[in-house]
Design an enzyme around this catalytic site. Structure first.
Site, PDB file in Angstrom:
ATOM      1  N   ASN A   1     -24.087 121.494  48.868  1.00 51.39           N
ATOM      2  CA  ASN A   1     -24.680 121.687  47.539  1.00 51.39           C
ATOM      3  C   ASN A   1     -25.775 122.731  47.690  1.00 51.39           C
ATOM      4  OD1 ASN A   1     -26.012 121.524  45.116  1.00 51.39           O
ATOM      5  ND2 ASN A   1     -26.873 119.481  45.492  1.00 51.39           N
TER       6      ASN A   1
ATOM      7  N   GLU B   1     -31.203 115.500  40.771  1.00 51.85           N
ATOM      8  CA  GLU B   1     -32.071 116.532  40.169  1.00 51.85           C
ATOM      9  C   GLU B   1     -31.691 116.759  38.713  1.00 51.85           C
ATOM     10  OE1 GLU B   1     -31.433 119.387  43.301  1.00 51.85           O
ATOM     11  OE2 GLU B   1     -32.549 118.055  44.636  1.00 51.85           O
TER      12      GLU B   1
ATOM     13  N   GLU C   1     -26.761 109.206  47.270  1.00 50.97           N
ATOM     14  CA  GLU C   1     -27.899 110.017  47.678  1.00 50.97           C
ATOM     15  C   GLU C   1     -29.197 109.320  47.279  1.00 50.97           C
ATOM     16  OE1 GLU C   1     -26.591 114.431  48.194  1.00 50.97           O
ATOM     17  OE2 GLU C   1     -27.373 114.121  46.186  1.00 50.97           O
TER      18      GLU C   1
ATOM     19  N   GLY D   1     -34.088 116.411  50.440  1.00 54.50           N
ATOM     20  CA  GLY D   1     -34.996 117.535  50.654  1.00 54.50           C
ATOM     21  C   GLY D   1     -36.323 117.137  51.265  1.00 54.50           C
TER      22      GLY D   1
ATOM     23  N   SER E   1     -31.004 114.906  53.350  1.00 55.62           N
ATOM     24  CA  SER E   1     -31.507 115.401  54.638  1.00 55.62           C
ATOM     25  C   SER E   1     -30.493 115.253  55.777  1.00 55.62           C
ATOM     26  CB  SER E   1     -32.832 114.726  55.000  1.00 55.62           C
ATOM     27  OG  SER E   1     -33.820 115.053  54.036  1.00 55.62           O
TER      28      SER E   1
HETATM   29  P1  PGA Z   1     -30.731 117.814  51.175  1.00 54.75           P
HETATM   30  O1  PGA Z   1     -30.045 117.683  49.721  1.00 54.75           O
HETATM   31  O2  PGA Z   1     -29.613 117.808  52.179  1.00 54.75           O
HETATM   32  O3  PGA Z   1     -31.460 119.131  51.125  1.00 54.75           O
HETATM   33  O4  PGA Z   1     -31.630 116.644  51.339  1.00 54.75           O
HETATM   34  C1  PGA Z   1     -28.945 116.854  49.494  1.00 54.75           C
HETATM   35  C2  PGA Z   1     -28.532 116.948  48.041  1.00 54.75           C
HETATM   36  O5  PGA Z   1     -29.402 116.963  47.172  1.00 54.75           O
HETATM   37  O6  PGA Z   1     -27.324 117.003  47.716  1.00 54.75           O
END
Ligand code: PGA
Length: 244
Positions: free
Chosen positions: A4, A92, A162, A168, A208
């Protein structure tokens, strides 16, 4: 293994990514690879992926076919780029753009009607986990966004768990925490769509995921793949996740 890209990269940068990434995953036929760049890069990504086994996906999809929906992108527009997948209900989108379980369902149905594979995201926020509500949140998101699908529709979706606090932030859920959440979701699937559907559905973990933690996460039989944000932006790092 799905990447993503969120709001990163231009079309030119997308093409450069694929030039480096393709040779690194040429032999990785053990798994399905999907890259989800911003809408404006979908055509460039599809062109760059042609002749490989890499799929391209959007990060959202409108529930309407067309009309007065400023800022939305329809299934036909996505399909016309060559994309085959769509992420739906990412946290998000839920957090900043008013996505609800109800709109997640409508978008998922639109994707399915168009023959696109939805990657439907669920997951609890930190305060929900700390309040001991993780299970209730996952059940609510499942009941609202996924359970109303028909069994035939359900068979075509991918689910991504998630936990919002792990996205993040560098804080990965431990493999045990992730597996527990996957079990909650799979139990819901079993109850609603039956054992066969529960065994067959792919549940990805996201939050992450990095080259150095992918192996222990994927060692959990409950975890069928990952949805990778930050670490999917670099071809070498995403390839090492794919090839763990
Ligand atoms: P990240 O994001 O791997 O940067 O934590 C995962 C996501 O939001 O799909």
């Amino acid at each position: 293994m799905a990447g993503n890209w969120k709001m990163y990269k231009t079309p030119a940068e997308t093409t450069q990514f694929f030039e480096k990434f393709r040779p690194l995953v040429e032999k990785s036929e053990h798994c399905e690879i999907v890259i989800c760049p911003p809408f404006t890069n979908l055509a460039a990504a599809s062109a760059a992926a042609q002749g490989s086994h890499i799929h391209v996906g959007a990060q959202n999809i409108a529930w309407a076919k067309e009309g007065a929906f400023t800022g939305e992108i329809s299934d036909a527009m996505i399909r016309a780029t060559g994309a085959t997948h769509a992420i739906i209900g990412h946290s998000e989108r839920r957090q900043y753009f008013g996505e609800t379980d109800e709109t997640v369902l409508k978008r998922t149905q639109a994707a399915l009607e168009a023959g696109l594979t939805p990657i439907v995201c669920v997951g609890e926020r930190l305060e929900e986990r700390e309040a001991g509500n993780t299970e209730a949140v996952l059940i609510r998101q499942f009941q609202g966004g996924i359970a109303p699908l028909t069994g035939q529709q359900f068979a075509k979706i991918v689910i991504a768990y998630e936990p919002v606090w792990a996205i993040g932030t560098g804080k990965t859920a431990t493999p045990e925490i992730a597996a527990d959440a996957h079990r909650v979701i799979r139990a819901q699937v079993r109850e609603k769509f039956g054992k066969e559907a529960a065994d067959a559905v792919r549940i990805l973990y996201g939050g992450s995921v990095k080259p150095d933690n992918v192996k222990t996460l994927m060692a959990q039989p409950e975890i069928d793949g990952s949805l990778v944000g930050g670490a999917s932006l670099d071809p070498v790092s995403f390839a090492s996740i794919v090839n763990f």
